[in-house]
Structure formats: structure tokens, C-alpha cells
Design an enzyme around this catalytic site. Sequence first.
Site, PDB file in Angstrom:
ATOM      1  CG  HIS A  16      17.719 -59.950 -33.873  1.00 25.60           C
ATOM      2  ND1 HIS A  16      18.940 -59.064 -33.613  1.00 25.60           N
ATOM      3  CD2 HIS A  16      16.727 -59.423 -33.176  1.00 25.60           C
ATOM      4  CE1 HIS A  16      18.335 -58.021 -32.980  1.00 25.60           C
ATOM      5  NE2 HIS A  16      17.034 -58.081 -32.747  1.00 25.60           N
ATOM      6  CB  CYS A  25      18.089 -57.962 -27.138  1.00 25.87           C
ATOM      7  SG  CYS A  25      17.009 -56.748 -27.425  1.00 25.87           S
ATOM      8  CG  HIS A  29      13.821 -59.770 -29.842  1.00 27.88           C
ATOM      9  ND1 HIS A  29      14.573 -60.394 -29.588  1.00 27.88           N
ATOM     10  CD2 HIS A  29      13.959 -58.607 -30.343  1.00 27.88           C
ATOM     11  CE1 HIS A  29      15.880 -59.394 -29.715  1.00 27.88           C
ATOM     12  NE2 HIS A  29      15.289 -58.689 -30.174  1.00 27.88           N
ATOM     13  CG  HIS A  31      13.295 -55.833 -34.120  1.00 26.63           C
ATOM     14  ND1 HIS A  31      12.995 -54.988 -33.273  1.00 26.63           N
ATOM     15  CD2 HIS A  31      14.406 -56.565 -33.754  1.00 26.63           C
ATOM     16  CE1 HIS A  31      13.904 -55.197 -32.212  1.00 26.63           C
ATOM     17  NE2 HIS A  31      14.789 -56.163 -32.567  1.00 26.63           N
ATOM     18  CG  HIS A  75       8.205 -63.571 -42.257  1.00 27.57           C
ATOM     19  ND1 HIS A  75       7.810 -62.600 -43.209  1.00 27.57           N
ATOM     20  CD2 HIS A  75       7.046 -63.476 -41.439  1.00 27.57           C
ATOM     21  CE1 HIS A  75       6.766 -61.756 -42.491  1.00 27.57           C
ATOM     22  NE2 HIS A  75       6.268 -62.733 -41.565  1.00 27.57           N
ATOM     23  CD  GLU A 135      16.756 -53.350 -33.012  1.00 32.24           C
ATOM     24  OE1 GLU A 135      17.464 -54.298 -33.384  1.00 32.24           O
ATOM     25  OE2 GLU A 135      16.419 -53.026 -32.082  1.00 32.24           O
TER      26      GLU A 135
END
Length: 149
Positions: A16, A25, A29, A31, A75, A135
Site C-alpha cells: 500500500h 509510508c 511498501h 506488509h 499480492h 501489519e
Amino acid sequence: MPKIRVTKRFHFEMAHTLYEYDGLCRNIHGHSYNLEVTLLGEPRKQPEHPKDGMVLDFADLKDIVKTQIVNRFDHALMVNELVPGEQIELLQKTTDRLILVGFQPTTENIVAYIAEILQQHLPSGVSLFSIRLYETVTAFAEWFASDNQ
């Protein structure tokens, strides 16, 4: 009849970006999300029924969450629809798993979004009690039905 809570864990990888965020952020990137879904209900009281004693068969819960959440999110890249159109077009050229949402895709908003989706797919007599979305190993957001009535 006793009310029982049942929980199943899931995992998915998702990227996201936080639109106009003032920290790292704002960059795309990913998670390794861990998701816990807890349902509330009364166990079935039908001795001759194959699902006797179950709030909901864990296989059925798995099917709902995998179909509605994991298969869609895994993904994928989740992006706020406020991102300018030309940037969205570029992202669409790099992935076929782009999820545009009408909110900032923070863990807090994603957990609420997951709750909204799952509530529409639960059978009668079973309710969503809570969702916990990790997360990272040390950071998570929780949604509780009792806080959202």
C-alpha cells in the site's frame, strides 16, 4: 444456549501507499499481514446433523475469508482513489492487482473495510465479533462489533 466465539487466522501479503502522508509510508511498501477473524454464535444443537456442535464449520469460515479477503488482497497494491489519475494509470501498467479504495489504506481503515465485507457474507445466526489485523509482528488494529453498533 451458550454463546461461543470461534477464531481463525489468515495470512496475506499486500502493498500500500499512504497518499500525502508525511513519513516513509507515503512510498509504496508491503506488509505480511496476519488476520484473525472471530465469530460469535450458538453451537448447532442437532445430533444427527454433520455440523452439530459448531458455531460455523472452520472450513466454511476459511472459504468465506479466503474468497472475500485473502484471494483479493494477497499480492495486491491498495491505493487511495485520491491519488492523481496519471499515477493510477502508471500503477495499472505495473500490476493487475490494484485495489482502489475511498479511504487512506491504513491498517485501521483496512480492518474496518474487512469487517464491512465479511458481515455481508456470514450465514444467519452467526455474527462478526471482532477482527484483528497485524501489519507487523508488533503492530495491529482491532475492530469490535460492540464498538460499532
